[in-house]
Design a protein around this motif. Structure first.
Motif, PDB file in Angstrom:
ATOM      1  N   TYR A 139      81.394  15.560   2.117  1.00 14.54           N
ATOM      2  CA  TYR A 139      80.976  14.620   3.162  1.00 14.54           C
ATOM      3  C   TYR A 139      80.982  15.302   4.539  1.00 14.54           C
ATOM      4  CZ  TYR A 139      81.300  11.448   7.010  1.00 14.54           C
ATOM      5  OH  TYR A 139      81.095  10.866   8.236  1.00 14.54           O
ATOM      6  N   HIS A 143      77.769  15.903   6.744  1.00 14.42           N
ATOM      7  CA  HIS A 143      77.740  15.339   8.100  1.00 14.42           C
ATOM      8  C   HIS A 143      77.289  16.408   9.099  1.00 14.42           C
ATOM      9  CE1 HIS A 143      79.522  12.535  11.222  1.00 14.42           C
ATOM     10  NE2 HIS A 143      79.448  13.660  11.908  1.00 14.42           N
ATOM     11  N   TRP A 158      72.680   8.520  10.940  1.00 11.66           N
ATOM     12  CA  TRP A 158      73.366   7.836   9.858  1.00 11.66           C
ATOM     13  C   TRP A 158      72.445   7.536   8.682  1.00 11.66           C
ATOM     14  CZ3 TRP A 158      78.202   8.620   9.569  1.00 11.66           C
ATOM     15  CH2 TRP A 158      78.943   8.806  10.729  1.00 11.66           C
ATOM     16  N   GLU A 162      72.843   8.111   4.233  1.00 16.39           N
ATOM     17  CA  GLU A 162      72.843   6.917   3.385  1.00 16.39           C
ATOM     18  C   GLU A 162      72.858   7.217   1.890  1.00 16.39           C
ATOM     19  OE1 GLU A 162      69.491   4.624   4.664  1.00 16.39           O
ATOM     20  OE2 GLU A 162      70.633   3.644   6.267  1.00 16.39           O
ATOM     21  N   GLN A 166      79.549   8.605  -1.258  1.00 15.49           N
ATOM     22  CA  GLN A 166      80.969   8.706  -0.902  1.00 15.49           C
ATOM     23  C   GLN A 166      81.206   8.672   0.610  1.00 15.49           C
ATOM     24  OE1 GLN A 166      83.382   8.608  -2.999  1.00 15.49           O
ATOM     25  NE2 GLN A 166      82.367   8.993  -4.921  1.00 15.49           N
ATOM     26  N   THR A 167      80.192   8.425   1.420  1.00 15.18           N
ATOM     27  CA  THR A 167      80.352   8.483   2.874  1.00 15.18           C
ATOM     28  C   THR A 167      81.484   7.597   3.378  1.00 15.18           C
ATOM     29  OG1 THR A 167      78.078   9.160   3.300  1.00 15.18           O
ATOM     30  CG2 THR A 167      79.211   8.045   5.100  1.00 15.18           C
ATOM     31  N   GLU A 168      81.459   6.330   3.070  1.00 15.94           N
ATOM     32  CA  GLU A 168      82.476   5.414   3.598  1.00 15.94           C
ATOM     33  C   GLU A 168      83.862   5.720   3.045  1.00 15.94           C
ATOM     34  OE1 GLU A 168      81.987   3.491   6.222  1.00 15.94           O
ATOM     35  OE2 GLU A 168      79.949   4.273   6.183  1.00 15.94           O
ATOM     36  N   THR A 169      83.946   6.074   1.771  1.00 17.17           N
ATOM     37  CA  THR A 169      85.235   6.411   1.166  1.00 17.17           C
ATOM     38  C   THR A 169      85.795   7.677   1.796  1.00 17.17           C
ATOM     39  OG1 THR A 169      84.405   5.451  -0.891  1.00 17.17           O
ATOM     40  CG2 THR A 169      86.419   6.757  -1.036  1.00 17.17           C
ATOM     41  N   LYS A 171      85.112   8.865   4.817  1.00 17.42           N
ATOM     42  CA  LYS A 171      85.511   8.556   6.193  1.00 17.42           C
ATOM     43  C   LYS A 171      86.886   7.884   6.206  1.00 17.42           C
ATOM     44  CE  LYS A 171      82.259   6.676   8.805  1.00 17.42           C
ATOM     45  NZ  LYS A 171      81.048   5.902   9.172  1.00 17.42           N
ATOM     46  N   ALA A 172      87.123   6.969   5.258  1.00 21.27           N
ATOM     47  CA  ALA A 172      88.420   6.294   5.172  1.00 21.27           C
ATOM     48  C   ALA A 172      89.521   7.295   4.803  1.00 21.27           C
ATOM     49  CB  ALA A 172      88.361   5.168   4.147  1.00 21.27           C
TER      50      ALA A 172
END
Length: 192
Positions: A139, A143, A158, A162, A166-169, A171-172
């Motif tokens: 990721y 990025h 962004w 898309e 796994q982008t949101e996971t 980042k978390a």
């Protein structure tokens, strides 16, 4: 209080020459923990362990520490491997549009996971990412590749990310890692 290991059954150093220190704890009932700290392989065991149990667990946990270090220093963490992975990610997620001139690990990035200089086509990833799950490193690399195409963090940027599921996971995960690091928390190996 550190407890010096007795007997020949507990080695004084790891196979790579790092001193081993055994710490017995009355509060520790079942778990065994091992970390490299301040140039020492520190193995924490319950105080009630026999010398035989101590020898067995020290050997087991030091072997795990050494395996982890070996994994983290394999060619997977080399700059050439990183460049090859960048090419794979660009082809897969960015239709090959991001073409970096250089991709490398750096040790001087303490407040960023990665950075890109679009004018030079260069990407730098913090060596603090080494040992994190591949999907997290992917990721961050993706990025930074997207920044070679769109320098800002606007909507167009962004949209490029898309398709990476796994982008949101990721980042978390990175937010949690930054939170823990800012508070001096360290992940340690524990065996139950």
């Amino acid at each position: 209080m550190p407890h010096p290991s007795a007997g020949a059954s507990v080695p004084a150093t790891t196979s790579s020459g790092i001193p081993i220190q055994v710490r017995r704890s009355a509060r520790r009932k079942r778990t065994v923990n091992a970390v490299f700290r301040d140039g020492v392989a520190l193995v924490s065991i319950p105080a009630h362990f026999s010398r035989e149990q101590e020898a067995e667990w020290v050997q087991r946990m030091v072997a795990r520490l050494e395996q982890r270090v070996a994994r983290e220093s394999t060619p997977q963490t080399s700059d050439s491997r990183l460049m090859a992975r960048a090419g794979e990610l660009s082809r897969t997620y960015l239709a090959g549009k991001a073409r970096p001139e250089s991709v490398r690990w750096v040790s001087n990035q303490n407040s960023r996971w990665g950075s890109a200089t679009p004018a030079r086509g260069s990407i730098r990833l913090s060596d603090k990412l080494q040992g994190m799950p591949d999907w997290v490193v992917d990721y961050v690399l993706l990025h930074e590749l997207a920044h070679l195409i769109v320098p800002s963090h606007g909507a167009a940027f962004w949209r490029l990310l898309e398709t990476y599921q796994q982008t949101e996971t990721a980042k978390a995960f990175l937010s949690g890692a930054a939170f823990a690091s800012a508070r001096g928390l360290k992940g340690e190996m524990e065996e139950d």
